[in-house]
Write a protein that holds these residues in place. Structure first.
Motif, mmCIF file in Angstrom:
data_model
loop_
_atom_site.group_PDB
_atom_site.id
_atom_site.type_symbol
_atom_site.label_atom_id
_atom_site.label_comp_id
_atom_site.label_asym_id
_atom_site.label_seq_id
_atom_site.Cartn_x
_atom_site.Cartn_y
_atom_site.Cartn_z
ATOM 1 N N GLN A 129 0.831 -1.197 0.000
ATOM 2 C CA GLN A 129 0.000 0.000 0.000
ATOM 3 C C GLN A 129 0.868 1.250 0.000
ATOM 4 O O GLN A 129 2.095 1.173 0.042
ATOM 5 C CB GLN A 129 -0.938 -0.018 1.208
ATOM 6 C CG GLN A 129 -1.911 -1.190 1.208
ATOM 7 C CD GLN A 129 -2.740 -1.266 2.476
ATOM 8 O OE1 GLN A 129 -2.221 -1.123 3.578
ATOM 9 N NE2 GLN A 129 -4.045 -1.494 2.308
ATOM 10 N N GLY A 130 0.217 2.429 -0.033
ATOM 11 C CA GLY A 130 0.921 3.692 -0.126
ATOM 12 C C GLY A 130 1.370 4.234 1.214
ATOM 13 O O GLY A 130 1.273 3.566 2.257
ATOM 14 N N LEU A 131 1.817 5.506 1.191
ATOM 15 C CA LEU A 131 2.411 6.132 2.374
ATOM 16 C C LEU A 131 1.406 6.321 3.503
ATOM 17 O O LEU A 131 1.716 6.070 4.672
ATOM 18 C CB LEU A 131 3.023 7.480 1.981
ATOM 19 C CG LEU A 131 3.888 8.182 3.030
ATOM 20 C CD1 LEU A 131 5.100 7.329 3.373
ATOM 21 C CD2 LEU A 131 4.330 9.548 2.520
ATOM 22 N N GLY A 132 0.192 6.772 3.184
ATOM 23 C CA GLY A 132 -0.830 6.988 4.208
ATOM 24 C C GLY A 132 -1.171 5.719 4.965
ATOM 25 O O GLY A 132 -1.111 5.683 6.198
ATOM 26 N N PRO A 133 -1.539 4.619 4.258
ATOM 27 C CA PRO A 133 -1.807 3.353 4.955
ATOM 28 C C PRO A 133 -0.584 2.825 5.700
ATOM 29 O O PRO A 133 -0.720 2.215 6.769
ATOM 30 C CB PRO A 133 -2.212 2.415 3.817
ATOM 31 C CG PRO A 133 -2.745 3.309 2.756
ATOM 32 C CD PRO A 133 -1.908 4.553 2.840
ATOM 33 N N ALA A 134 0.620 3.038 5.148
ATOM 34 C CA ALA A 134 1.833 2.587 5.840
ATOM 35 C C ALA A 134 1.977 3.281 7.191
ATOM 36 O O ALA A 134 2.397 2.669 8.182
ATOM 37 C CB ALA A 134 3.063 2.858 4.978
ATOM 38 N N ALA A 135 1.628 4.575 7.231
ATOM 39 C CA ALA A 135 1.668 5.307 8.501
ATOM 40 C C ALA A 135 0.695 4.702 9.502
ATOM 41 O O ALA A 135 0.996 4.586 10.698
ATOM 42 C CB ALA A 135 1.346 6.780 8.273
ATOM 43 N N ALA A 136 -0.496 4.310 9.009
ATOM 44 C CA ALA A 136 -1.491 3.698 9.899
ATOM 45 C C ALA A 136 -0.987 2.356 10.438
ATOM 46 O O ALA A 136 -1.158 2.046 11.617
ATOM 47 C CB ALA A 136 -2.804 3.511 9.157
ATOM 48 N N TRP A 137 -0.372 1.540 9.568
ATOM 49 C CA TRP A 137 0.204 0.266 10.026
ATOM 50 C C TRP A 137 1.344 0.502 11.015
ATOM 51 O O TRP A 137 1.495 -0.228 11.997
ATOM 52 C CB TRP A 137 0.711 -0.539 8.835
ATOM 53 C CG TRP A 137 -0.358 -1.235 8.049
ATOM 54 C CD1 TRP A 137 -0.765 -0.951 6.776
ATOM 55 C CD2 TRP A 137 -1.171 -2.331 8.494
ATOM 56 N NE1 TRP A 137 -1.779 -1.791 6.400
ATOM 57 C CE2 TRP A 137 -2.043 -2.661 7.439
ATOM 58 C CE3 TRP A 137 -1.239 -3.059 9.679
ATOM 59 C CZ2 TRP A 137 -2.980 -3.684 7.518
ATOM 60 C CZ3 TRP A 137 -2.169 -4.085 9.774
ATOM 61 C CH2 TRP A 137 -3.028 -4.395 8.709
ATOM 62 N N GLY A 138 2.156 1.533 10.734
ATOM 63 C CA GLY A 138 3.226 1.870 11.667
ATOM 64 C C GLY A 138 2.678 2.279 13.026
ATOM 65 O O GLY A 138 3.246 1.938 14.067
ATOM 66 N N GLY A 139 1.563 3.007 13.012
ATOM 67 C CA GLY A 139 0.924 3.382 14.275
ATOM 68 C C GLY A 139 0.429 2.172 15.039
ATOM 69 O O GLY A 139 0.535 2.100 16.268
ATOM 70 N N LEU A 140 -0.126 1.187 14.323
ATOM 71 C CA LEU A 140 -0.601 -0.026 14.980
ATOM 72 C C LEU A 140 0.556 -0.813 15.591
ATOM 73 O O LEU A 140 0.441 -1.357 16.704
ATOM 74 C CB LEU A 140 -1.353 -0.901 13.974
ATOM 75 C CG LEU A 140 -1.946 -2.214 14.517
ATOM 76 C CD1 LEU A 140 -2.909 -1.934 15.661
ATOM 77 C CD2 LEU A 140 -2.638 -2.994 13.409
ATOM 78 N N ALA A 141 1.688 -0.863 14.881
ATOM 79 C CA ALA A 141 2.866 -1.543 15.420
ATOM 80 C C ALA A 141 3.352 -0.859 16.692
ATOM 81 O O ALA A 141 3.735 -1.514 17.664
ATOM 82 C CB ALA A 141 3.983 -1.567 14.371
ATOM 83 N N THR A 142 3.326 0.475 16.685
ATOM 84 C CA THR A 142 3.717 1.215 17.882
ATOM 85 C C THR A 142 2.741 0.971 19.019
ATOM 86 O O THR A 142 3.126 0.892 20.192
ATOM 87 C CB THR A 142 3.783 2.721 17.562
ATOM 88 O OG1 THR A 142 4.683 2.928 16.479
ATOM 89 C CG2 THR A 142 4.277 3.513 18.769
ATOM 90 N N PHE A 143 1.467 0.847 18.688
ATOM 91 C CA PHE A 143 0.440 0.552 19.689
ATOM 92 C C PHE A 143 0.724 -0.793 20.375
ATOM 93 O O PHE A 143 0.649 -0.907 21.606
ATOM 94 C CB PHE A 143 -0.931 0.530 19.019
ATOM 95 C CG PHE A 143 -2.052 0.078 19.925
ATOM 96 C CD1 PHE A 143 -2.641 0.961 20.810
ATOM 97 C CD2 PHE A 143 -2.505 -1.234 19.901
ATOM 98 C CE1 PHE A 143 -3.669 0.556 21.649
ATOM 99 C CE2 PHE A 143 -3.534 -1.651 20.724
ATOM 100 C CZ PHE A 143 -4.123 -0.753 21.597
ATOM 101 N N ILE A 144 1.065 -1.810 19.600
ATOM 102 C CA ILE A 144 1.380 -3.133 20.164
ATOM 103 C C ILE A 144 2.609 -3.043 21.061
ATOM 104 O O ILE A 144 2.639 -3.593 22.172
ATOM 105 C CB ILE A 144 1.596 -4.143 19.033
ATOM 106 C CG1 ILE A 144 0.265 -4.421 18.321
ATOM 107 C CG2 ILE A 144 2.199 -5.444 19.562
ATOM 108 C CD1 ILE A 144 0.402 -5.289 17.101
#
Length: 415
Positions: A51-66
């Motif tokens: 996916q693109g940059l925006g969704p990647a940021a969301a996935w990165g946020g989820l990883a940080t959440f975990i």
């Protein structure tokens, strides 16, 4: 013994020079390892998700959440274990887990492996907290702010070298910096095994208690310490604002200015130079001339200014110009840490740092949910406007909240 109680009698401070050298090296290498991966993390996540940059940021946020959830529940446990068994075994365990974390992320070809690595890292994320407790063990109260500044300087130097190397390695492969980070962390763990001496004296050890290791109970005790409750709230809001940088810096600059991994790495290296100079030169100078409390509110005000300009910047040179205010805004950490350690017993410094780590874990839970999702919404234009600086505006509001609380608290103390 309660965290706020102080044992009677003088507390012997172990020798400091060699021990400080190891701790500084530990923090430097850990910061270097973390900074290596920052410029390439978006590219890896885009590769894993397609996916693109925006969704990647969301996935990165989820990883940080975990990561944050694991840190929140486990940091007080590790802090309590360090008060019982010493700083050395806990720190070595954390260093080894850090090396494994980077190696797994570098090898990941599926999101679940990447998230598993983040979970592992969060469980054992006690390196900085234990290092701070170690410094508290070996340092008289009057010298702690300066030594906390040295730790901050080591982090700054790591962020000078790390992003630059990470950006260059990222041109070869988005995975190369992860392997380099794993190597640095692993070497540091081996070095620590042979070189690190225990700092916690026998008289300052205490029994481990699962009740005290409960993160909610630990946070509650922090708030109950006389004179510390409001300070903890201020610490929370100011650090929540500061967490906008690791959460969204790379994504925001790529979106605002079209920067490459190398350009992001250079910007982080520049910030690292400013931060290191601040911790080595400005911390002792300004604390001496302003005092801790005045230095705190001045530093928060500078942070608000920085965040506002970053949010609204229209050219890359403006980012470099405003980052110079970090010379003053980065004084907040050492000054606040010194105040907090003076209000906690010598045999509870591990619990204090574990509690603060749990608080930072709470911030890590909240910050990606706020900043990455806010960025994703505004970067995509879902609300009819594209504004990549929105997360920094929110961070400025959090900083302003901390400043108002701090100034209000000072007025109450004077009345």
């Amino acid at each position: 013994m309660d965290i706020a109680e102080r044992p009677t009698g003088a507390v012997k401070k172990p020798g400091g020079t060699a021990a400080m050298a190891f701790i500084i090296a530990t923090v430097l290498i850990d910061a270097l390892a973390f900074a290596l991966i920052i410029p390439v993390l978006p590219a890896l996540l885009m590769e894993l998700t397609g996916q693109g940059l925006g969704p990647a940021a969301a996935w990165g946020g989820l990883a940080t959440f975990i990561f944050a959830m694991a840190q929140f529940f486990c940091s007080p446990v590790l802090g309590g274990l360090s008060d019982r068994f010493g700083r050395r075994p806990v720190l070595l365990m954390s260093l080894a887990a850090l090396a494994a974390d980077f190696l797994l992320m570098g090898l990941a070809h599926a999101l679940w492996v990447f998230f598993g690595a983040r979970l592992l890292s969060g469980i054992f994320a006690a390196t900085y907290a234990t290092a701070t407790a170690y410094v508290t063990d070996i340092t008289p109260s009057e010298n702690r702010a300066q030594r906390f500044g040295w730790i901050g300087a080591a982090m700054g130097v790591g962020f000078v070298i790390g992003p630059a190397i990470g950006g260059l390695l990222g041109e070869l492969s988005p995975r190369a910096p992860f392997f380099a980070a794993a190597a640095f962390a692993g070497i540091n763990a081996v070095f620590g095994y042979f070189a690190m001496r225990e700092s916690l004296t026998d008289e300052n050890r205490r029994a481990f208690s699962w009740r005290r290791a409960n993160p909610f109970g630990t946070l509650l005790r922090l708030f109950r310490i006389e004179g510390l409750g409001t300070t903890v709230v201020i610490f929370f809001f100011v650090n929540l604002a500061g967490f906008v940088y690791p959460a969204i810096w790379t994504y925001a600059l790529m979106a605002k200015f079209g920067w490459t991994e190398s350009q992001v790495g250079i910007s982080l290296a520049y910030y690292g130079v400013i931060f290191a100079v601040s911790q080595i030169v400005m911390v002792p100078f300004l604390l001496k001339h302003l005092g801790e409390r005045r230095a705190i509110w001045v530093s928060i005000a500078c942070q608000i200014t920085t965040l506002t300009v970053v949010a609204t910047a229209t050219a890359g040179w403006q980012i470099y110009l405003i980052l110079n205010l970090a010379l003053i805004s980065s004084i907040f950490g050492p000054a606040m840490q010194k105040i907090m350690t003076e209000r906690v017993a010598s045999n509870a410094q591990g619990e204090l740092q574990g509690g603060l780590a749990a608080l930072n874990g709470t911030i890590l839970v909240i910050s990606p949910l706020i900043y990455t999702q806010l960025f994703s919404v505004f970067e995509s234009g879902e609300l009819g406007v594209r504004f990549a600086g929105a997360p920094f505006v929110m961070a400025a509001v959090f900083s302003l909240t901390g400043l108002v609380l701090f100034l209000s608290r000072r007025q109450i103390e004077k009345s």
